[in-house]
Design a protein around this motif. Structure first.
Motif: not given
Length: 127
Positions: A6, A20, A22, A38, A98
């Motif tokens: 992540e 965010l 991933c 998540w 993640c």
């Protein structure tokens, strides 16, 4: 083996936004991705589901607290998912993890169906 990492966490004020990322990868030739999820864990609390996206369909699901504030998108070619978090609140402060599901499952809400987990990224929302 599939690896997940992540990025994108940080410190933000109440009402702010964070995105965010991933990314999943493997040293093998290829792997199947069925979903990316998540989860988050705040200090002293259990890990909880935030959202997931079914990889092939592109359909996403959210926890009640995330509905209307968070969105998920994906880049299939890069095996990368993005969690856009808006209108952040202090109670959103947590380590966000993640995870990738490389096996077919009827549901992707439970953490147990995910095979590969990232180390997590800290999200801190100041009041």
């Amino acid at each position: 083996q599939v690896y997940v990492v992540e990025s994108g966490g940080g410190l933000v004020q109440t009402g702010g936004s964070l995105r965010l990322s991933c990314a999943a990868s493997t040293r093998a030739f290829s792997f199947n991705m069925y979903a990316m999820g998540w989860f988050r864990q705040a200090p002293g609390k259990e890990r909880e589901f935030v959202a997931h996206i079914r990889w092939n369909e592109g359909v996403s699901y959210f926890a009640d607290f995330a509905e209307g504030r968070f969105t998920i998108s994906r880049d299939n070619a890069k095996n990368t998912a993005f969690l856009q978090m808006n209108s952040l609140k202090p109670e959103d402060t947590a380590v966000y993890h993640c995870a990738a599901a490389t096996h077919l499952s009827a549901s992707y809400f439970a953490s147990s169906v995910y095979d590969a987990w990232g180390p997590g990224t800290q999200v801190t929302v100041s009041s």
